[in-house]
Design a protein around this motif. Structure first.
Motif, PDB file in Angstrom:
ATOM      1  N   UNK A 247     -21.186  61.058 -48.040  1.00 41.14           N
ATOM      2  CA  UNK A 247     -20.072  61.629 -48.791  1.00 41.14           C
ATOM      3  C   UNK A 247     -18.741  61.061 -48.320  1.00 41.14           C
ATOM      4  N   UNK A 248     -18.565  60.940 -47.024  1.00 42.93           N
ATOM      5  CA  UNK A 248     -17.288  60.481 -46.488  1.00 42.93           C
ATOM      6  C   UNK A 248     -17.029  59.027 -46.828  1.00 42.93           C
ATOM      7  N   UNK A 249     -18.029  58.158 -46.657  1.00 44.51           N
ATOM      8  CA  UNK A 249     -17.821  56.736 -46.956  1.00 44.51           C
ATOM      9  C   UNK A 249     -17.577  56.519 -48.442  1.00 44.51           C
ATOM     10  N   UNK A 250     -18.250  57.281 -49.302  1.00 47.84           N
ATOM     11  CA  UNK A 250     -18.011  57.134 -50.741  1.00 47.84           C
ATOM     12  C   UNK A 250     -16.585  57.542 -51.106  1.00 47.84           C
ATOM     13  N   UNK A 251     -16.096  58.597 -50.476  1.00 48.69           N
ATOM     14  CA  UNK A 251     -14.722  59.022 -50.750  1.00 48.69           C
ATOM     15  C   UNK A 251     -13.721  57.968 -50.293  1.00 48.69           C
ATOM     16  N   UNK A 252     -13.955  57.385 -49.126  1.00 52.30           N
ATOM     17  CA  UNK A 252     -13.049  56.347 -48.630  1.00 52.30           C
ATOM     18  C   UNK A 252     -13.077  55.120 -49.527  1.00 52.30           C
ATOM     19  N   UNK A 253     -14.276  54.678 -49.909  1.00 51.84           N
ATOM     20  CA  UNK A 253     -14.381  53.488 -50.765  1.00 51.84           C
ATOM     21  C   UNK A 253     -13.766  53.737 -52.133  1.00 51.84           C
ATOM     22  N   UNK A 254     -13.899  54.943 -52.654  1.00 48.39           N
ATOM     23  CA  UNK A 254     -13.312  55.254 -53.961  1.00 48.39           C
ATOM     24  C   UNK A 254     -11.791  55.122 -53.917  1.00 48.39           C
ATOM     25  N   UNK A 255     -11.174  55.578 -52.844  1.00 47.83           N
ATOM     26  CA  UNK A 255      -9.726  55.465 -52.731  1.00 47.83           C
ATOM     27  C   UNK A 255      -9.297  54.029 -52.430  1.00 47.83           C
ATOM     28  N   UNK A 256     -10.086  53.311 -51.645  1.00 54.52           N
ATOM     29  CA  UNK A 256      -9.747  51.915 -51.368  1.00 54.52           C
ATOM     30  C   UNK A 256      -9.846  51.071 -52.625  1.00 54.52           C
ATOM     31  N   UNK A 257     -10.857  51.281 -53.432  1.00 54.66           N
ATOM     32  CA  UNK A 257     -10.990  50.526 -54.672  1.00 54.66           C
ATOM     33  C   UNK A 257      -9.903  50.887 -55.666  1.00 54.66           C
ATOM     34  N   UNK A 258      -9.528  52.145 -55.709  1.00 50.63           N
ATOM     35  CA  UNK A 258      -8.428  52.534 -56.593  1.00 50.63           C
ATOM     36  C   UNK A 258      -7.130  51.863 -56.163  1.00 50.63           C
ATOM     37  N   UNK A 259      -6.905  51.786 -54.866  1.00 50.49           N
ATOM     38  CA  UNK A 259      -5.698  51.141 -54.367  1.00 50.49           C
ATOM     39  C   UNK A 259      -5.690  49.659 -54.712  1.00 50.49           C
ATOM     40  N   UNK A 260      -6.844  48.999 -54.636  1.00 43.67           N
ATOM     41  CA  UNK A 260      -6.912  47.583 -54.995  1.00 43.67           C
ATOM     42  C   UNK A 260      -6.619  47.361 -56.466  1.00 43.67           C
ATOM     43  N   UNK A 261      -7.072  48.281 -57.319  1.00 46.71           N
ATOM     44  CA  UNK A 261      -6.806  48.126 -58.751  1.00 46.71           C
ATOM     45  C   UNK A 261      -5.341  48.355 -59.096  1.00 46.71           C
ATOM     46  N   UNK A 262      -4.667  49.195 -58.331  1.00 50.35           N
ATOM     47  CA  UNK A 262      -3.282  49.529 -58.660  1.00 50.35           C
ATOM     48  C   UNK A 262      -2.289  48.534 -58.093  1.00 50.35           C
ATOM     49  N   UNK A 263      -2.683  47.794 -57.079  1.00 54.41           N
ATOM     50  CA  UNK A 263      -1.776  46.827 -56.484  1.00 54.41           C
ATOM     51  C   UNK A 263      -1.931  45.490 -57.193  1.00 54.41           C
ATOM     52  N   UNK A 264      -0.820  44.797 -57.437  1.00 52.81           N
ATOM     53  CA  UNK A 264      -0.823  43.498 -58.085  1.00 52.81           C
ATOM     54  C   UNK A 264      -0.912  42.421 -57.015  1.00 52.81           C
ATOM     55  N   UNK A 265      -1.957  41.609 -57.094  1.00 50.03           N
ATOM     56  CA  UNK A 265      -2.144  40.518 -56.142  1.00 50.03           C
ATOM     57  C   UNK A 265      -1.479  39.266 -56.704  1.00 50.03           C
ATOM     58  N   UNK A 266      -0.566  38.700 -55.969  1.00 52.10           N
ATOM     59  CA  UNK A 266       0.132  37.494 -56.386  1.00 52.10           C
ATOM     60  C   UNK A 266      -0.648  36.275 -55.908  1.00 52.10           C
ATOM     61  N   UNK A 267      -1.016  35.399 -56.842  1.00 53.25           N
ATOM     62  CA  UNK A 267      -1.795  34.219 -56.478  1.00 53.25           C
ATOM     63  C   UNK A 267      -0.907  33.231 -55.758  1.00 53.25           C
ATOM     64  N   UNK A 268      -1.253  32.776 -54.551  1.00 52.85           N
ATOM     65  CA  UNK A 268      -0.421  31.826 -53.828  1.00 52.85           C
ATOM     66  C   UNK A 268      -0.473  30.459 -54.482  1.00 52.85           C
ATOM     67  N   UNK A 269       0.552  29.624 -54.312  1.00 52.97           N
ATOM     68  CA  UNK A 269       0.554  28.279 -54.898  1.00 52.97           C
ATOM     69  C   UNK A 269      -0.539  27.427 -54.288  1.00 52.97           C
ATOM     70  N   UNK A 270      -1.087  26.521 -55.100  1.00 53.94           N
ATOM     71  CA  UNK A 270      -2.132  25.629 -54.627  1.00 53.94           C
ATOM     72  C   UNK A 270      -1.548  24.603 -53.665  1.00 53.94           C
ATOM     73  N   UNK A 271      -2.443  23.912 -52.962  1.00 50.58           N
ATOM     74  CA  UNK A 271      -1.997  22.912 -51.993  1.00 50.58           C
ATOM     75  C   UNK A 271      -1.274  21.756 -52.682  1.00 50.58           C
TER      76      UNK A 271
END
Length: 410
Positions: A326-350
């Motif tokens: 139960x505890x790990x599922x709750x933590x993963x659910x919040x971590x995945x929600x946080x990943x979906x809400x944050x915008x990841x900026x793609x770094x420039x290529x080499x």
């Protein structure tokens, strides 16, 4: 940040103004009925009822005043002035006295509503005295809903004090330093934080039963290490140590998610109080206080500039205690929600970093490159760089005299 729906379904909302609306509607219907039956004595009846409703609390206030003046004037009020402290505390407020005075004046002007004036005074005196008696005996005492509303409105619950203590004595001190602690941890451990969260995950179980080692509660959670200690001079203690623990949570694909997790320690107090019979704090009261603690702490942190975007409150429902993960599922659910809400900026290529001006010769360096009808946009953000032009400097264009041409057109 959006909250999870299952948490919103558990948190009690602050009580609204619906009782006041219902009371106004009932009063309007009652006054309308009296006006329809006997409109000539409407003002007299209204004045009589208001005077009864105000004289009753005033007589009860006299009973309270006798107790306070004889037994508590020195200890509770420290000999302060009667008018400024003792009288308002006993119910002799300005609103009550003003309503009683206006009702008496209106009754004098409108006349008694009953045929005999003596009947009005007998009803007034008897009703007010019986009100004071029943109020003193607790028959007309406030209901549990009223007591709860008063305590929540005036922040008098145990949960309010614990939430403010947890914020002022701990979170306000450590959350602004959390980002630096995680950065120092990654440097010393040569660890890649990866998909982990850089916020402090605060666990709030509804049953207030806290495990001191998370790995004993869920085998998908493993202790990794502690963040660097934060030493703060606090309440006469030099270099008081504050620390956080880093855990790795395994998902269903076997990937690790690093995060800083801990329980809200004030819940230990609520749980211990519910185990002591002298505290008068049972399991239903404890559950209600946990929910109020969560709501109060959330409101405090949402208005804190020092703690903004540095925490996540996780309310753990105890309805599925038989689930070993139960505890790990709750933590993963919040971590995945946080990943979906944050915008990841793609770094420039080499290639872009080596030659940022590469592209069609007709397009300026800042213009997006074209590939058919599709635009390949550059990254949204990049490190600031100095831009040098490889072309030779051109002479300034000489000014052209055009005043004659201008005057010729007039």
């Amino acid at each position: 940040m959006r909250r999870l729906r299952d948490q919103d379904a558990l948190i009690p909302r602050p009580r609204g103004t619906l009782p006041k609306v219902c009371a106004v509607a009932l009063a309007a219907m009652a006054i309308g009925g009296v006006m329809f039956l006997s409109p000539e004595r409407l003002f007299g009846w209204v004045a009589m009822v208001i005077l009864i409703l105000t004289l009753g609390p005033l007589l009860h206030g006299l009973c309270l005043l006798a107790e306070e003046m004889l037994n508590h004037s020195k200890t509770r009020y420290r000999g302060r002035w009667l008018l400024s402290h003792v009288l308002p505390a006993c119910g002799f407020g300005g609103k009550t006295l003003l309503a009683a005075g206006l009702a008496g004046l209106l009754l004098y002007l409108a006349g008694p509503p009953l045929p005999h004036e003596e009947q009005c005074w007998k009803l007034l005196l008897l009703t007010s005295a019986l009100y004071a008696l029943f109020k003193s005996l607790g028959v007309l005492g406030p209901s549990e809903v009223e007591v709860s509303d008063i305590c929540e409105g005036r922040k008098m619950n145990v949960a309010h004090g614990l939430a403010w203590s947890f914020y002022l004595g701990y979170l306000q001190l450590v959350l602004p330093r959390l980002e630096d602690s995680i950065t120092a941890f990654c440097d010393t451990h040569k660890a890649f934080w990866g998909r982990g969260s850089r916020k402090l995950l605060i666990l709030i179980p509804l049953n207030a039963n806290i495990s001191h080692k998370l790995e004993e509660e869920d085998d998908n959670i493993h202790f990794y290490d502690n963040l660097p200690n934060n030493e703060i001079n606090r309440a006469g203690v030099r270099g008081r140590v504050y620390k956080h623990s880093v855990y790795r949570v395994l998902d269903e694909h076997g990937k690790n998610h690093e995060c800083v997790v801990e329980y809200a320690t004030p819940l230990l107090t609520l749980y211990s109080m519910s185990q002591e019979s002298s505290a008068g704090f049972g399991e239903p009261e404890r559950r209600q206080q946990v929910l109020l603690f969560y709501r109060t702490l959330q409101e405090i942190l949402e208005h804190s500039l020092e703690c903004r975007n540095r925490y996540t409150l996780i309310l753990l429902n105890d309805e599925h205690e038989d689930d070993p993960h139960l505890l790990s599922k709750a933590l993963l659910r919040h971590l995945q929600q946080q990943e979906r809400e944050e915008f990841c900026l793609t770094p420039p290529t080499q290639q872009e970093m080596r030659n940022p001006f590469a592209g069609p010769s007709s397009a300026p360096p800042s213009a997006p490159r074209m590939n058919g009808d599709r635009r390949l946009h550059e990254p949204m953000s990049r490190e600031p760089t100095l831009m040098f032009s490889l072309e030779k400097p051109q002479p300034l264009k000489e000014a052209v005299e055009d005043s004659d041409h201008y005057w010729g057109q007039i």
